[in-house]
Motif scaffolding. Structure first.
Motif, PDB file in Angstrom:
ATOM      1  N   SER A  74      27.343  36.208  51.095  1.00 50.58           N
ATOM      2  CA  SER A  74      28.185  36.005  52.428  1.00 50.58           C
ATOM      3  C   SER A  74      27.849  34.323  53.025  1.00 50.58           C
ATOM      4  CB  SER A  74      27.875  37.000  53.273  1.00 50.58           C
ATOM      5  OG  SER A  74      28.161  38.276  52.815  1.00 50.58           O
ATOM      6  N   ALA A  75      26.523  34.174  52.932  1.00 52.56           N
ATOM      7  CA  ALA A  75      26.225  33.118  53.729  1.00 52.56           C
ATOM      8  C   ALA A  75      26.805  31.748  52.894  1.00 52.56           C
ATOM      9  CB  ALA A  75      24.742  32.828  53.525  1.00 52.56           C
ATOM     10  N   GLN A  76      27.294  31.741  51.616  1.00 54.22           N
ATOM     11  CA  GLN A  76      27.688  30.811  50.785  1.00 54.22           C
ATOM     12  C   GLN A  76      29.230  31.167  50.632  1.00 54.22           C
ATOM     13  OE1 GLN A  76      26.410  27.945  49.919  1.00 54.22           O
ATOM     14  NE2 GLN A  76      24.554  28.438  50.717  1.00 54.22           N
ATOM     15  N   LYS A  77      29.872  32.210  51.167  1.00 53.37           N
ATOM     16  CA  LYS A  77      31.160  32.709  51.222  1.00 53.37           C
ATOM     17  C   LYS A  77      31.677  32.589  49.641  1.00 53.37           C
ATOM     18  CE  LYS A  77      32.400  31.224  55.900  1.00 53.37           C
ATOM     19  NZ  LYS A  77      33.661  30.361  56.408  1.00 53.37           N
ATOM     20  N   THR A  78      30.826  33.122  48.919  1.00 57.34           N
ATOM     21  CA  THR A  78      31.087  33.195  47.506  1.00 57.34           C
ATOM     22  C   THR A  78      31.094  34.504  46.793  1.00 57.34           C
ATOM     23  OG1 THR A  78      30.147  30.876  47.167  1.00 57.34           O
ATOM     24  CG2 THR A  78      30.479  32.278  45.297  1.00 57.34           C
ATOM     25  N   VAL A  79      32.031  35.053  45.873  1.00 53.90           N
ATOM     26  CA  VAL A  79      31.980  36.330  45.320  1.00 53.90           C
ATOM     27  C   VAL A  79      31.857  36.015  43.593  1.00 53.90           C
ATOM     28  CG1 VAL A  79      33.535  38.369  44.847  1.00 53.90           C
ATOM     29  CG2 VAL A  79      33.605  37.153  47.060  1.00 53.90           C
ATOM     30  N   TYR A  80      31.136  36.826  43.328  1.00 54.33           N
ATOM     31  CA  TYR A  80      30.870  36.745  41.679  1.00 54.33           C
ATOM     32  C   TYR A  80      31.483  38.096  41.059  1.00 54.33           C
ATOM     33  CZ  TYR A  80      27.482  33.576  43.649  1.00 54.33           C
ATOM     34  OH  TYR A  80      26.925  32.477  44.170  1.00 54.33           O
ATOM     35  N   LEU A  81      32.012  37.615  39.943  1.00 50.52           N
ATOM     36  CA  LEU A  81      32.398  38.660  39.053  1.00 50.52           C
ATOM     37  C   LEU A  81      31.646  38.603  37.770  1.00 50.52           C
ATOM     38  CD1 LEU A  81      34.430  41.169  38.565  1.00 50.52           C
ATOM     39  CD2 LEU A  81      35.879  39.349  37.343  1.00 50.52           C
ATOM     40  N   GLN A  82      30.557  39.667  37.561  1.00 47.79           N
ATOM     41  CA  GLN A  82      29.667  39.655  36.342  1.00 47.79           C
ATOM     42  C   GLN A  82      30.461  40.505  35.361  1.00 47.79           C
ATOM     43  OE1 GLN A  82      26.786  38.328  35.575  1.00 47.79           O
ATOM     44  NE2 GLN A  82      27.157  38.811  33.457  1.00 47.79           N
ATOM     45  N   MET A  83      30.741  39.743  34.089  1.00 46.32           N
ATOM     46  CA  MET A  83      31.629  40.512  32.971  1.00 46.32           C
ATOM     47  C   MET A  83      30.887  40.643  31.843  1.00 46.32           C
ATOM     48  SD  MET A  83      35.402  38.614  33.566  1.00 46.32           S
ATOM     49  CE  MET A  83      34.780  37.008  32.951  1.00 46.32           C
ATOM     50  N   ASN A  84      30.645  42.019  31.425  1.00 40.40           N
ATOM     51  CA  ASN A  84      29.779  42.432  30.408  1.00 40.40           C
ATOM     52  C   ASN A  84      30.310  42.928  29.330  1.00 40.40           C
ATOM     53  OD1 ASN A  84      27.382  41.281  31.560  1.00 40.40           O
ATOM     54  ND2 ASN A  84      26.930  43.428  32.596  1.00 40.40           N
ATOM     55  N   SER A  85      30.122  42.992  27.998  1.00 41.15           N
ATOM     56  CA  SER A  85      30.640  43.736  26.888  1.00 41.15           C
ATOM     57  C   SER A  85      32.314  43.193  26.699  1.00 41.15           C
ATOM     58  CB  SER A  85      30.856  45.264  27.142  1.00 41.15           C
ATOM     59  OG  SER A  85      29.331  45.731  27.251  1.00 41.15           O
ATOM     60  N   LEU A  86      32.141  41.935  26.967  1.00 38.44           N
ATOM     61  CA  LEU A  86      33.907  41.468  26.778  1.00 38.44           C
ATOM     62  C   LEU A  86      34.620  41.823  25.536  1.00 38.44           C
ATOM     63  CD1 LEU A  86      32.963  38.131  28.631  1.00 38.44           C
ATOM     64  CD2 LEU A  86      34.801  39.858  29.423  1.00 38.44           C
ATOM     65  N   LYS A  87      35.581  41.950  25.514  1.00 37.16           N
ATOM     66  CA  LYS A  87      36.441  42.164  24.457  1.00 37.16           C
ATOM     67  C   LYS A  87      37.567  41.135  24.389  1.00 37.16           C
ATOM     68  CE  LYS A  87      35.918  47.015  25.864  1.00 37.16           C
ATOM     69  NZ  LYS A  87      36.749  48.381  26.353  1.00 37.16           N
ATOM     70  N   PRO A  88      38.474  41.098  23.147  1.00 34.47           N
ATOM     71  CA  PRO A  88      39.501  40.226  22.909  1.00 34.47           C
ATOM     72  C   PRO A  88      40.490  40.260  23.860  1.00 34.47           C
ATOM     73  CG  PRO A  88      38.534  40.907  20.894  1.00 34.47           C
ATOM     74  CD  PRO A  88      37.897  41.740  21.669  1.00 34.47           C
ATOM     75  N   GLU A  89      40.668  41.633  24.319  1.00 35.71           N
ATOM     76  CA  GLU A  89      41.850  42.103  25.114  1.00 35.71           C
ATOM     77  C   GLU A  89      41.647  41.428  26.741  1.00 35.71           C
ATOM     78  OE1 GLU A  89      40.179  43.874  22.917  1.00 35.71           O
ATOM     79  OE2 GLU A  89      40.195  46.003  23.797  1.00 35.71           O
ATOM     80  N   ASP A  90      40.208  41.140  26.914  1.00 31.40           N
ATOM     81  CA  ASP A  90      39.892  40.631  28.276  1.00 31.40           C
ATOM     82  C   ASP A  90      40.196  38.953  28.307  1.00 31.40           C
ATOM     83  OD1 ASP A  90      36.928  42.384  28.010  1.00 31.40           O
ATOM     84  OD2 ASP A  90      38.479  42.873  29.192  1.00 31.40           O
TER      85      ASP A  90
END
Length: 126
Positions: A74-90
């Motif tokens: 929140s201090a940096q006003k940044t949101v993260y999306l951690q993506m694991n087990s990625l597939k070709p359809e991602d």
């Protein structure tokens, strides 16, 4: 002037991981809904996940539940999306967006968001 800047995309093999970042500026952060969406080639934009900026609530689409995780600084006003087990359809262009009225039942509906970033490409090789 509201600005969202995504970063962190790239090419990874199947089963790999990436962490996307969305830096928000020019808008009151707390209380807004920050969403992540993606648009595969030739397909419509789909909602993946959203969170209350400055809060604790997170929401996930069944498409990514259990594989993708939201977090925020929140201090940096940044949101993260951690993506694991990625597939070709991602494979898709990934976007973050701000919904100024908060996260209600429309939190994964692209049409309800007010501001968008330019996107970052994620490619998962098979």
């Amino acid at each position: 002037q509201v600005e969202l800047v995504e970063s962190g995309g790239g090419t990874v093999p199947t089963g790999g991981s990436l962490r996307l970042s969305c830096a928000v500026s020019g808008h009151r952060y707390s209380g807004a809904c920050i969403g992540w969406f993606r648009q595969p080639p030739g397909k419509e934009r789909e909602g993946l996940a959203a969170l209350y900026a400055g809060g604790f609530s997170t929401y996930y689409s069944d498409l990514v539940k259990g594989r993708f995780t939201l977090s925020q600084d929140s201090a940096q006003k940044t949101v993260y999306l951690q993506m694991n087990s990625l597939k070709p359809e991602d494979t898709a262009m990934y976007y973050c967006a701000v919904r100024t009225l908060g996260c209600n039942s429309l939190r994964l509906s692209a049409s309800s968001y007010d501001y968008w970033g330019q996107g970052t490409q994620v490619t998962v090789s098979s």
